[in-house]
Design an enzyme around this catalytic site. Structure first.
Site, PDB file in Angstrom:
ATOM      1  N   ASP A 175      33.645  50.029  79.513  1.00 43.05           N
ATOM      2  CA  ASP A 175      33.905  50.040  78.076  1.00 43.05           C
ATOM      3  C   ASP A 175      34.074  48.589  77.626  1.00 43.05           C
ATOM      4  OD1 ASP A 175      35.140  50.118  75.553  1.00 43.05           O
ATOM      5  OD2 ASP A 175      35.954  52.117  75.957  1.00 43.05           O
ATOM      6  N   TYR A 235      31.230  50.992  59.037  1.00 39.02           N
ATOM      7  CA  TYR A 235      30.302  50.646  60.129  1.00 39.02           C
ATOM      8  C   TYR A 235      29.504  49.385  59.785  1.00 39.02           C
ATOM      9  CZ  TYR A 235      25.641  50.287  61.924  1.00 39.02           C
ATOM     10  OH  TYR A 235      24.466  49.760  62.396  1.00 39.02           O
ATOM     11  N   HIS A 236      28.885  49.382  58.592  1.00 41.35           N
ATOM     12  CA  HIS A 236      28.072  48.217  58.223  1.00 41.35           C
ATOM     13  C   HIS A 236      28.939  46.958  58.142  1.00 41.35           C
ATOM     14  CE1 HIS A 236      25.199  51.393  56.781  1.00 41.35           C
ATOM     15  NE2 HIS A 236      24.332  50.548  57.277  1.00 41.35           N
ATOM     16  N   VAL A 276      15.863  53.886  61.938  1.00 43.58           N
ATOM     17  CA  VAL A 276      14.869  54.204  62.970  1.00 43.58           C
ATOM     18  C   VAL A 276      14.428  55.657  62.796  1.00 43.58           C
ATOM     19  CG1 VAL A 276      14.476  54.362  65.455  1.00 43.58           C
ATOM     20  CG2 VAL A 276      15.892  52.528  64.521  1.00 43.58           C
ATOM     21  N   ASP A 296      27.721  51.065  79.982  1.00 42.65           N
ATOM     22  CA  ASP A 296      27.958  52.004  78.881  1.00 42.65           C
ATOM     23  C   ASP A 296      29.254  52.752  79.169  1.00 42.65           C
ATOM     24  OD1 ASP A 296      27.651  54.358  77.063  1.00 42.65           O
ATOM     25  OD2 ASP A 296      25.640  53.560  76.778  1.00 42.65           O
ATOM     26  N   LEU A 298      29.743  55.709  77.708  1.00 45.87           N
ATOM     27  CA  LEU A 298      29.334  57.090  77.394  1.00 45.87           C
ATOM     28  C   LEU A 298      30.055  57.650  76.167  1.00 45.87           C
ATOM     29  CD1 LEU A 298      29.004  58.557  81.028  1.00 45.87           C
ATOM     30  CD2 LEU A 298      27.363  57.232  79.689  1.00 45.87           C
TER      31      LEU A 298
END
Ligand code: USQ
Length: 406
Positions: free
Chosen positions: A74, A189-190, A219, A31, A33
Site C-alpha cells: 500500500d 478526486y480531481h 477512457v 498494488d 488491491l
C-alpha cells in the site's frame, strides 16, 4: 527496462503491465488491491469476471512465457515497505496509477473525501520521498487527469500543462513566464490530482526527479491486444454509478435495455481516449523521459472530444436504446465547450483509435455476453456533489424510488 507499475491491478494498470511485458520489459506490479475492496464495500463487481492478480499473472506466464511479479504493498500507508522494495529492485521507471480514481466515489460522504485525499496524496508523496531518499533516478510516469484544468476553454485550446503568460513588472516592462495552467478541479478526486501536480513541480525543482504527468481524458473500451489473448486476462469493466465512466456506461446500458443515463441536458463536453491508445501513450512517455533537472513533462492524453448527449444519441441510434434525462448529481456547468491540444503524442507517432472504428459494437457485445452479472439497482449514479442536489435525486431511471442517495 525494469518497470514498477504501481496500481497494476486496476483498469489501466493491468493492460499497461501486460503491454509492457509483451514488448520485453521486466514488469513488477505493486498494488494494495484496494479497487477489489471498494467493489466489496459498494456491493458491486466488474461486468467482466476477474481472477485474482496471482491467477492473472500465472495465465500470462503460461500464455507468453513472460513473468509479471506481484507485490502487495500500500503506497499510501506502507512507506517503509515501499522504500525497501524500491531500494532492493531499483527500477528504471515507475508508473504511478495507485490512486482512488472515481469522482463520484470521492464525493459520496465525508469519509470518502478523507479517504481519497489521504490515499492519493500520501501515495504520491511517499513515492517521491522514497525516490529522493534512495537517490534513485527512475523516470516517474504519473497518470493524471484532464480534469485538473476544468472543462472550459475560454475560447482557446487547453495547452499541454503550461500556459505562457505576460506579467507587467513594477517598471512597466512585460516579462513572459510559463505557469501551470490554472487548476480548476470539479471533484475531490480531481483536486487530489491538482495537489499531485504541485508535488511534482517541487520535487523536479528541488531534487531533479525526472517526472512525466499524463493528463488523461475519459477512457473507453475494455480490451487491448493482450487482454484479448485469454479469457482470464480480461480487463475489469465498471458499469456502476460510482466507477463506471460515461461512454462505457451508455454501452452497457444499451446492452441490457436500460435507459441511457444522461445527467442534466448532457451538455458537458469531455475528452476521450480508447484504452489501447492509453496503453500506447504510456509506452511513448516511457521512451521519451525528460532530462534530469528539466521541468515536469506534461502530455494531454486524449484523442477526441464529445458532448455527452451526442454520445447518448449516437448509441441510441446504433442500438435503439432510449435516453433518460436525469437530474445531474454533480455540480458542473450545464454546457461547456472543450478544445484541447494533444500534439505531443501525435508528434511521437500516436495514431488515434476513434469512436467510429467499430469498437463501440464490440463493447456492446462484451456487455451482452456478461449481462447476467449486472445488478440493475447499481446502475444509477446517486453520489451527489451537495446535499441540496441529493434531495433532487429520488427516482432511478426506471421510476423506482431510491433508498439512499449517499
Ligand atoms: N455522465 C452522465 N451520465 C452518466 C455518467 C456520467 O451524463 O451515467 C456525465 C457526468 O455528469 C460528466 C461526464 O459524463 O459530465 C463525465 O463523467 P465520467 O464519470 O465519465 O468521468 P469523470 O467523473 O470526469 O472521471 C473519469 C475517470 C477519472 C478521469 C476522468 C478524466 O473516472 O479517473 O480522471 O474521467 S476527465 O473527465 O477528462 O477529467
Amino acid at each position: 527496462m525494469k518497470i514498477a507499475v504501481m496500481g497494476g491491478d486496476g483498469f489501466i494498470g493491468w493492460p499497461t503491465a501486460l503491454h509492457l511485458s509483451e514488448v520485453g520489459h521486466d514488469v513488477h506490479i505493486l498494488d494494495n488491491l484496494s479497487r477489489r475492496w471498494i467493489d466489496t464495500e459498494l456491493g458491486v463487481q466488474s461486468l467482466t469476471p476477474m481472477d485474482s492478480i496471482q491467477e492473472r499473472t500465472r495465465i500470462w506466464h503460461a500464455e507468453t512465457g513472460r513473468r509479471i511479479h506481484f507485490n502487495l504493498i500500500d503506497l499510501g500507508r506502507d512507506y517503509e515497505l515501499l522504500k525497501n522494495w524500491l531500494g532492493e529492485h531499483r527500477p528504471d521507471a515507475v508508473i504511478h496509477f495507485a490512486e482512488q480514481r472515481a469522482a463520484p466515489y470521492s464525493m459520496k460522504s465525508d469519509r470518502h473525501k478523507n479517504y481519497t485525499v489521504n490515499n492519493n496524496v500520501s501515495a504520491t508523496h511517499n513515492l517521491l520521498n522514497a525516490l529522493v531518499e534512495l537517490n534513485l533516478d527512475a523516470h516517474l510516469v504519473h497518470l493524471g487527469t484532464m480534469g485538473v484544468y476544468g472543462y472550459s476553454t475560454v475560447g482557446a485550446a487547453i495547452p499541454e500543462g503550461y500556459l505562457p503568460v505576460g506579467i507587467t513588472t513594477e517598471s512597466g516592462e512585460t516579462v513572459s513566464q510559463d505557469i501551470l495552467y490554472p487548476a480548476n478541479p470539479g471533484s475531490i478526486y480531481h483536486m487530489t490530482k491538482c495537489l499531485d501536480q504541485l508535488l511534482f513541480q517541487f520535487y523536479a525543482k528541488n531534487d531533479a526527479l525526472r517526472i512525466t504527468d499524463l493528463h488523461q481524458g475519459i477512457v473507453w473500451g475494455t480490451h487491448t491486444a493482450q487482454t484479448r489473448r485469454h479469457e482470464q486476462l480480461v480487463n475489469r469493466f465498471d458499469y456502476d454509478g460510482d466507477y463506471g465512466t460515461v461512454l462505457n456506461r451508455f454501452l452497457i446500458q444499451a446492452a441490457i435495455g436500460y435507459p441511457l443515463t444522461v445527467h442534466g441536458t448532457g451538455g458537458q463536453t469531455r475528452a476521450f481516449i480508447h484504452i489501447q491508445d492509453s496503453v500506447r501513450c504510456i509506452e511513448l512517455a516511457l521512451k521519451n523521459p525528460p532530462a534530469r533537472g528539466s521541468r515536469v513533462e506534461i502530455f494531454n492524453q486524449m484523442t477526441e472530444t464529445h458532448r455527452v448527449r451526442d454520445l447518448a444519441r449516437m448509441i441510441g441510434d446504433m442500438t435503439g436504446a432510449e435516453i433518460a434525462w436525469l437530474p445531474n448529481p454533480r455540480k458542473e456547468a450545464p454546457e461547456n465547450e472543450l478544445v484541447v491540444k494533444n500534439d505531443k503524442f501525435l508528434d511521437l507517432g500516436l495514431s488515434p483509435t476513434k469512436l467510429k472504428d467499430g469498437l463501440l459494437s464490440e463493447i456492446v457485445d462484451v456487455a451482452k455476453k456478461y449481462s447476467y452479472r449486472v445488478d440493475r439497482s447499481r446502475v444509477p449514479a446517486v453520489s451527489a456533489w451537495t446535499k441540496d442536489i441529493a434531495a433532487k435525486i429520488v427516482h432511478d431511471p426506471e421510476g423506482r424510488r431510491l433508498k439512499s442517495v449517499s
